[in-house]
Design a protein around this motif. Sequence first.
Motif, PDB file in Angstrom:
ATOM      1  N   SER A   1       0.825  -1.210   0.000  1.00  0.00           N
ATOM      2  CA  SER A   1       0.000   0.000   0.000  1.00  0.00           C
ATOM      3  C   SER A   1       0.855   1.255   0.000  1.00  0.00           C
ATOM      4  N   THR A   2       2.000   1.197   0.685  1.00  0.00           N
ATOM      5  CA  THR A   2       2.904   2.354   0.683  1.00  0.00           C
ATOM      6  C   THR A   2       3.464   2.607  -0.707  1.00  0.00           C
ATOM      7  N   VAL A   3       3.895   1.542  -1.372  1.00  0.00           N
ATOM      8  CA  VAL A   3       4.428   1.688  -2.737  1.00  0.00           C
ATOM      9  C   VAL A   3       3.348   2.201  -3.677  1.00  0.00           C
ATOM     10  N   PHE A   4       2.143   1.673  -3.550  1.00  0.00           N
ATOM     11  CA  PHE A   4       1.046   2.125  -4.410  1.00  0.00           C
ATOM     12  C   PHE A   4       0.760   3.611  -4.205  1.00  0.00           C
ATOM     13  N   ALA A   5       0.671   4.041  -2.946  1.00  0.00           N
ATOM     14  CA  ALA A   5       0.400   5.449  -2.666  1.00  0.00           C
ATOM     15  C   ALA A   5       1.524   6.337  -3.174  1.00  0.00           C
ATOM     16  N   ALA A   6       2.779   5.883  -3.009  1.00  0.00           N
ATOM     17  CA  ALA A   6       3.909   6.683  -3.481  1.00  0.00           C
ATOM     18  C   ALA A   6       3.897   6.812  -5.002  1.00  0.00           C
ATOM     19  N   LEU A   7       3.565   5.742  -5.701  1.00  0.00           N
ATOM     20  CA  LEU A   7       3.515   5.793  -7.167  1.00  0.00           C
ATOM     21  C   LEU A   7       2.421   6.746  -7.646  1.00  0.00           C
ATOM     22  N   VAL A   8       1.257   6.649  -7.037  1.00  0.00           N
ATOM     23  CA  VAL A   8       0.150   7.522  -7.441  1.00  0.00           C
ATOM     24  C   VAL A   8       0.483   8.978  -7.173  1.00  0.00           C
ATOM     25  N   LEU A   9       0.987   9.275  -5.990  1.00  0.00           N
ATOM     26  CA  LEU A   9       1.272  10.661  -5.629  1.00  0.00           C
ATOM     27  C   LEU A   9       2.441  11.223  -6.427  1.00  0.00           C
ATOM     28  N   THR A  10       3.440  10.399  -6.715  1.00  0.00           N
ATOM     29  CA  THR A  10       4.571  10.881  -7.522  1.00  0.00           C
ATOM     30  C   THR A  10       4.125  11.218  -8.934  1.00  0.00           C
ATOM     31  N   SER A  11       3.253  10.388  -9.493  1.00  0.00           N
ATOM     32  CA  SER A  11       2.728  10.685 -10.834  1.00  0.00           C
ATOM     33  C   SER A  11       1.927  11.984 -10.827  1.00  0.00           C
ATOM     34  N   LEU A  12       1.115  12.171  -9.793  1.00  0.00           N
ATOM     35  CA  LEU A  12       0.344  13.410  -9.693  1.00  0.00           C
ATOM     36  C   LEU A  12       1.263  14.614  -9.498  1.00  0.00           C
TER      37      LEU A  12
ATOM     38  N   ILE B   1       1.009  20.399  -2.001  1.00  0.00           N
ATOM     39  CA  ILE B   1       0.279  19.497  -1.102  1.00  0.00           C
ATOM     40  C   ILE B   1       0.508  18.042  -1.498  1.00  0.00           C
ATOM     41  N   VAL B   2       0.509  17.782  -2.799  1.00  0.00           N
ATOM     42  CA  VAL B   2       0.750  16.413  -3.275  1.00  0.00           C
ATOM     43  C   VAL B   2       2.154  15.959  -2.885  1.00  0.00           C
ATOM     44  N   LEU B   3       3.148  16.864  -3.038  1.00  0.00           N
ATOM     45  CA  LEU B   3       4.505  16.492  -2.632  1.00  0.00           C
ATOM     46  C   LEU B   3       4.573  16.227  -1.133  1.00  0.00           C
ATOM     47  N   GLY B   4       3.889  17.048  -0.338  1.00  0.00           N
ATOM     48  CA  GLY B   4       3.866  16.804   1.098  1.00  0.00           C
ATOM     49  C   GLY B   4       3.260  15.462   1.438  1.00  0.00           C
ATOM     50  N   ALA B   5       2.158  15.117   0.761  1.00  0.00           N
ATOM     51  CA  ALA B   5       1.539  13.808   0.999  1.00  0.00           C
ATOM     52  C   ALA B   5       2.469  12.677   0.565  1.00  0.00           C
ATOM     53  N   ASP B   6       3.144  12.861  -0.561  1.00  0.00           N
ATOM     54  CA  ASP B   6       4.068  11.832  -1.045  1.00  0.00           C
ATOM     55  C   ASP B   6       5.212  11.625  -0.066  1.00  0.00           C
ATOM     56  N   ALA B   7       5.814  12.725   0.395  1.00  0.00           N
ATOM     57  CA  ALA B   7       6.904  12.608   1.359  1.00  0.00           C
ATOM     58  C   ALA B   7       6.416  12.000   2.667  1.00  0.00           C
ATOM     59  N   GLY B   8       5.206  12.351   3.092  1.00  0.00           N
ATOM     60  CA  GLY B   8       4.665  11.775   4.311  1.00  0.00           C
ATOM     61  C   GLY B   8       4.434  10.283   4.198  1.00  0.00           C
ATOM     62  N   VAL B   9       3.948   9.848   3.051  1.00  0.00           N
ATOM     63  CA  VAL B   9       3.718   8.414   2.840  1.00  0.00           C
ATOM     64  C   VAL B   9       5.035   7.653   2.906  1.00  0.00           C
ATOM     65  N   VAL B  10       6.053   8.178   2.222  1.00  0.00           N
ATOM     66  CA  VAL B  10       7.353   7.500   2.230  1.00  0.00           C
ATOM     67  C   VAL B  10       7.939   7.472   3.641  1.00  0.00           C
TER      68      VAL B  10
ATOM     69  N   ALA C   1       8.571  19.184   3.087  1.00  0.00           N
ATOM     70  CA  ALA C   1       8.657  19.055   1.631  1.00  0.00           C
ATOM     71  C   ALA C   1       7.660  19.986   0.938  1.00  0.00           C
ATOM     72  N   GLY C   2       6.428  20.024   1.442  1.00  0.00           N
ATOM     73  CA  GLY C   2       5.440  20.906   0.821  1.00  0.00           C
ATOM     74  C   GLY C   2       5.799  22.367   0.947  1.00  0.00           C
TER      75      GLY C   2
END
Length: 251
Positions: free
Chosen positions: A77-88, A167-176, A194-195
């Motif tokens: 789930s972490t990898v999935f969230a990171a992939l989605v957020l990085t693409s966004l 905000i997306v970058l902040g969420a991505d960094a938080g997930v990682v 990060a955000g």
Amino acid sequence: MHPKPALAPHLLRLADAGDAKPAWITLLTTEHYNLGMQRAATISEVNGRASIFIGAVSAGLIALGFEGARSRHSAGSTVFAALVLTSLLFLGLVTFGRCLQIAIDDWEFSVRIMRLRAAYAQLVPELAGLLAEADTDEAEVSMFAGRWQALQKMLSVAGSMAVISSIVLGADAGVVAYGLSASLLAALLAGTAAGTVLMFATARYQWGRWCGASSAPARRSALSAHAGPAPPGSRAGHARARRRPERSPRR
């Protein structure tokens, strides 16, 4: 610092055209129409790009919601969230950059239209009352006025894209960070840092691009209009030789 309508060194008079009066009028009206169509194209493109990005963010959040509801926290789930957020994040940064370019192009088109309106007032002085704003400095708009000029530009479409991307970058960094440490505090701190960095960087970048667009073209045009051709061996001559040709408004 801001550009003003660059008029001809001498006043234009329709009587000076002689037999070429229809050609003068046709040339001015055609240029005015083309600039108006180019402005309409920029508005359409920026709206389309912003809509695509917002739609992608909405779809990504829905996907993350289903993934979070389906399973507990895991490496997958972490990898999935990171992939989605990085693409966004990539799509958001691309949208921000392009929307900023489009906004500057649209602003330059409006300046050129204003110069044409000033020429109309010279050619037909009887209509000057109807074109009272023809010689108004284009910089006298809300975006260039007030104490918070840098924040004013964040209210544009490009600025909105920058905020959402931060905000997306902040969420991505938080997930990682959460996936590595399993600590909510670490995730919050990493995401906030990060955000904030990206928000500051995009604000500075946007401010610099607008300042460059609002000062350099006007100075170059003013110098070219009054200085005439520079000697080939002079510093000005070398500078003009190195100057890039005018950008095509077609993108």
